[in-house]
Each structure stands twice: as structure tokens, then as C-alpha cells.
Scaffold this active site. Structure first.
Site, PDB file in Angstrom:
ATOM      1  N   GLN A 182      -6.314 -17.218  -6.525  1.00 51.59           N
ATOM      2  CA  GLN A 182      -6.685 -18.607  -6.246  1.00 51.59           C
ATOM      3  C   GLN A 182      -7.916 -18.704  -5.338  1.00 51.59           C
ATOM      4  O   GLN A 182      -8.254 -19.784  -4.862  1.00 51.59           O
ATOM      5  CB  GLN A 182      -5.509 -19.338  -5.584  1.00 51.59           C
ATOM      6  CG  GLN A 182      -4.275 -19.395  -6.454  1.00 51.59           C
ATOM      7  CD  GLN A 182      -3.110 -20.091  -5.753  1.00 51.59           C
ATOM      8  OE1 GLN A 182      -3.298 -21.010  -4.974  1.00 51.59           O
ATOM      9  NE2 GLN A 182      -1.903 -19.627  -6.036  1.00 51.59           N
ATOM     10  N   GLY A 183      -8.553 -17.557  -5.064  1.00 53.39           N
ATOM     11  CA  GLY A 183      -9.757 -17.564  -4.240  1.00 53.39           C
ATOM     12  C   GLY A 183      -9.511 -17.483  -2.745  1.00 53.39           C
ATOM     13  O   GLY A 183     -10.455 -17.587  -1.957  1.00 53.39           O
ATOM     14  N   ILE A 184      -8.272 -17.286  -2.335  1.00 53.89           N
ATOM     15  CA  ILE A 184      -7.960 -17.242  -0.903  1.00 53.89           C
ATOM     16  C   ILE A 184      -8.579 -16.012  -0.243  1.00 53.89           C
ATOM     17  O   ILE A 184      -9.184 -16.100   0.827  1.00 53.89           O
ATOM     18  CB  ILE A 184      -6.435 -17.304  -0.665  1.00 53.89           C
ATOM     19  CG1 ILE A 184      -5.883 -18.630  -1.186  1.00 53.89           C
ATOM     20  CG2 ILE A 184      -6.102 -17.116   0.812  1.00 53.89           C
ATOM     21  CD1 ILE A 184      -4.361 -18.721  -1.237  1.00 53.89           C
ATOM     22  N   GLU A 199     -10.525  -4.775   9.033  1.00 48.32           N
ATOM     23  CA  GLU A 199      -9.457  -3.771   9.007  1.00 48.32           C
ATOM     24  C   GLU A 199      -8.434  -4.073   7.920  1.00 48.32           C
ATOM     25  O   GLU A 199      -8.006  -3.180   7.200  1.00 48.32           O
ATOM     26  CB  GLU A 199      -8.773  -3.715  10.384  1.00 48.32           C
ATOM     27  CG  GLU A 199      -7.591  -2.786  10.462  1.00 48.32           C
ATOM     28  CD  GLU A 199      -7.982  -1.314  10.429  1.00 48.32           C
ATOM     29  OE1 GLU A 199      -7.112  -0.500  10.077  1.00 48.32           O
ATOM     30  OE2 GLU A 199      -9.138  -0.963  10.733  1.00 48.32           O
ATOM     31  N   TYR A 246     -14.565  -6.912  -4.216  1.00 49.83           N
ATOM     32  CA  TYR A 246     -15.607  -6.632  -3.228  1.00 49.83           C
ATOM     33  C   TYR A 246     -16.963  -6.433  -3.907  1.00 49.83           C
ATOM     34  O   TYR A 246     -17.989  -6.942  -3.444  1.00 49.83           O
ATOM     35  CB  TYR A 246     -15.251  -5.417  -2.378  1.00 49.83           C
ATOM     36  CG  TYR A 246     -13.899  -5.521  -1.698  1.00 49.83           C
ATOM     37  CD1 TYR A 246     -13.350  -6.746  -1.334  1.00 49.83           C
ATOM     38  CD2 TYR A 246     -13.144  -4.387  -1.436  1.00 49.83           C
ATOM     39  CE1 TYR A 246     -12.097  -6.840  -0.736  1.00 49.83           C
ATOM     40  CE2 TYR A 246     -11.893  -4.471  -0.832  1.00 49.83           C
ATOM     41  CZ  TYR A 246     -11.378  -5.700  -0.489  1.00 49.83           C
ATOM     42  OH  TYR A 246     -10.146  -5.784   0.103  1.00 49.83           O
ATOM     43  N   GLU A 253       0.811  -1.221   0.000  1.00 48.74           N
ATOM     44  CA  GLU A 253       0.000   0.000   0.000  1.00 48.74           C
ATOM     45  C   GLU A 253       0.844   1.270   0.000  1.00 48.74           C
ATOM     46  O   GLU A 253       0.309   2.366   0.083  1.00 48.74           O
ATOM     47  CB  GLU A 253      -0.952  -0.013   1.208  1.00 48.74           C
ATOM     48  CG  GLU A 253      -2.015  -1.085   1.088  1.00 48.74           C
ATOM     49  CD  GLU A 253      -2.978  -1.133   2.261  1.00 48.74           C
ATOM     50  OE1 GLU A 253      -2.625  -0.657   3.373  1.00 48.74           O
ATOM     51  OE2 GLU A 253      -4.092  -1.651   2.075  1.00 48.74           O
ATOM     52  N   TYR A 256      -5.201  -9.532   3.426  1.00 47.94           N
ATOM     53  CA  TYR A 256      -3.989  -9.589   2.618  1.00 47.94           C
ATOM     54  C   TYR A 256      -3.673 -11.034   2.280  1.00 47.94           C
ATOM     55  O   TYR A 256      -3.772 -11.917   3.134  1.00 47.94           O
ATOM     56  CB  TYR A 256      -2.807  -8.980   3.382  1.00 47.94           C
ATOM     57  CG  TYR A 256      -1.508  -9.022   2.619  1.00 47.94           C
ATOM     58  CD1 TYR A 256      -1.277  -8.161   1.555  1.00 47.94           C
ATOM     59  CD2 TYR A 256      -0.515  -9.923   2.952  1.00 47.94           C
ATOM     60  CE1 TYR A 256      -0.079  -8.202   0.842  1.00 47.94           C
ATOM     61  CE2 TYR A 256       0.690  -9.977   2.251  1.00 47.94           C
ATOM     62  CZ  TYR A 256       0.897  -9.115   1.196  1.00 47.94           C
ATOM     63  OH  TYR A 256       2.081  -9.148   0.499  1.00 47.94           O
ATOM     64  N   GLU A 272     -23.224   6.773  -1.461  1.00 47.64           N
ATOM     65  CA  GLU A 272     -23.750   7.683  -0.443  1.00 47.64           C
ATOM     66  C   GLU A 272     -22.854   8.873  -0.163  1.00 47.64           C
ATOM     67  O   GLU A 272     -23.218   9.749   0.627  1.00 47.64           O
ATOM     68  CB  GLU A 272     -24.001   6.901   0.860  1.00 47.64           C
ATOM     69  CG  GLU A 272     -25.017   5.775   0.686  1.00 47.64           C
ATOM     70  CD  GLU A 272     -25.201   4.957   1.953  1.00 47.64           C
ATOM     71  OE1 GLU A 272     -24.667   5.329   3.021  1.00 47.64           O
ATOM     72  OE2 GLU A 272     -25.885   3.919   1.874  1.00 47.64           O
ATOM     73  N   SER A 329     -11.187 -14.349  -1.221  1.00 43.92           N
ATOM     74  CA  SER A 329     -12.641 -14.575  -1.166  1.00 43.92           C
ATOM     75  C   SER A 329     -13.010 -15.498  -0.013  1.00 43.92           C
ATOM     76  O   SER A 329     -14.016 -15.277   0.671  1.00 43.92           O
ATOM     77  CB  SER A 329     -13.148 -15.178  -2.479  1.00 43.92           C
ATOM     78  OG  SER A 329     -12.984 -14.263  -3.535  1.00 43.92           O
TER      79      SER A 329
END
EC number: 2.3.1.-
Length: 170
Positions: A103-105, A92, A140, A28, A95, A152, A107
Site C-alpha cells: 500500500q506504499g507505507i 537499521e 529499494y 527474518e 518493517y 562495489e 515507501s
């Protein structure tokens, strides 16, 4: 490929969690902001009244591979309260090490946090993402989250350090 298990973190995972926190901060471009220690993680996450909870993604060796588990991702969350909606959960950090992405980890971690939220009677699951992290935002949204800045107009603020002390009159 080895399989991945998502489980609740244990006190002994704090070293791996801190390593991943530092990797996330580097990703980041905010490495200079990491001030937490392994000892603080232990005290704050594994005491009598934990400030946070954490899930880890653990790589399980395939049959015939050398034994040894490897933590390749984490999700750190805590509970908050909405005066409009009641109980909420806030993710919070999430990662996954770069070589294990796609690989869907991530998710799986998010789905496990959603499961915890529902088990605890939460009405909302909140998280934030940096504006340049389109890949995360797309994930997301694909999983059903709404972008509150778009929908919003919410903006996030924080007080810290001197501003917080000044605010508190100290």
C-alpha cells in the site's frame, strides 16, 4: 481504507515498536537474536543524547470508524559518518505488518528518512537487506538505491559478545 500518517515516534510508542521489532525478527527467521527491552528502547531513543531515531506508520481511522490509532510499521535510523562523503543516515530497520504491505507505507517511511537525511545535510542514505528478501531489494532499487554488494563488492561484518570483549582485551 483508512489513511496512514508517518510521524516521529514518541516514548509512548516503545511497546508498539518492540512488538514490531519482534515481528520483523520472526519474518527474518532471527527471533532468537532479539534481546532488546521496552525500557532499553526508551533509554536509548528518548534520552538526552539518543542513539537512534524512529518513525512510525500510524493507521488513522476513516470517518465513522471507531476511534483509535494503530501503529502498523516503523523505520528506525541513526546517523553515521563516512570519511569519504561526510554525514550519512543508516536505516537499521524498516518493517510494515504483512496485512498492510503493498500500500506504499514502506515507501512513505523510506521517503521520510530521505527527507530527514537531506534536512541534516547527509550525502548518503544506507541500509542493508538479507539476500533472500528480493521484494525489499526490488523496492529499494525501484526507489533509486544501488546494491553495493553488486556494484562495489562490499561485505558487512560485525563483532559481538565474546569476540568484542576479546578484541578489547576484557
Amino acid at each position: 481504507m483508512a489513511s496512514v500518517r508517518i510521524r516521529e515516534a514518541e516514548e509512548g510508542d516503545c511497546g508498539n515498536i518492540l512488538r514490531l521489532i519482534r515481528e520483523l525478527a520472526e519474518y527474518e527467521k532471527l527471533s532468537d537474536q532479539v534481546k532488546i527491552s521496552e525500557e532499553a528502547l526508551r533509554a536509548d531513543g528518548f534520552g538526552e543524547n539518543p542513539f537512534f531515531h524512529c518513525l512510525v506508520a500510524e493507521l488513522l481511522p476513516a470517518p465513522g470508524e471507531p476511534q483509535g490509532l494503530s501503529v502498523v510499521g516503523y523505520g528506525l535510523y541513526y546517523f553515521i559518518y563516512s570519511t569519504w562523503k561526510g554525514r550519512n543516515i543508516y536505516l537499521e530497520d524498516i518493517y510494515v505488518k504483512p496485512e498492510y504491505r503493498g500500500q506504499g507505507i514502506g515507501s512513505k517511511i523510506i521517503k521520510k528518512v530521505a527527507e530527514v537525511a537531506l534536512d541534516k545535510g547527509c550525502s548518503q542514505f544506507r541500509l542493508a537487506v538479507l539476500d533472500w528478501n528480493k521484494r525489499a531489494m526490488d523496492l529499494y532499487k525501484d526507489l533509486g538505491a544501488r546494491d553495493l554488494t553488486e556494484a562495489e563488492g562490499w561485505h558487512s561484518f560485525r563483532f559481538e559478545g565474546e569476540a568484542m570483549r576479546e578484541l578489547a582485551g576484557k
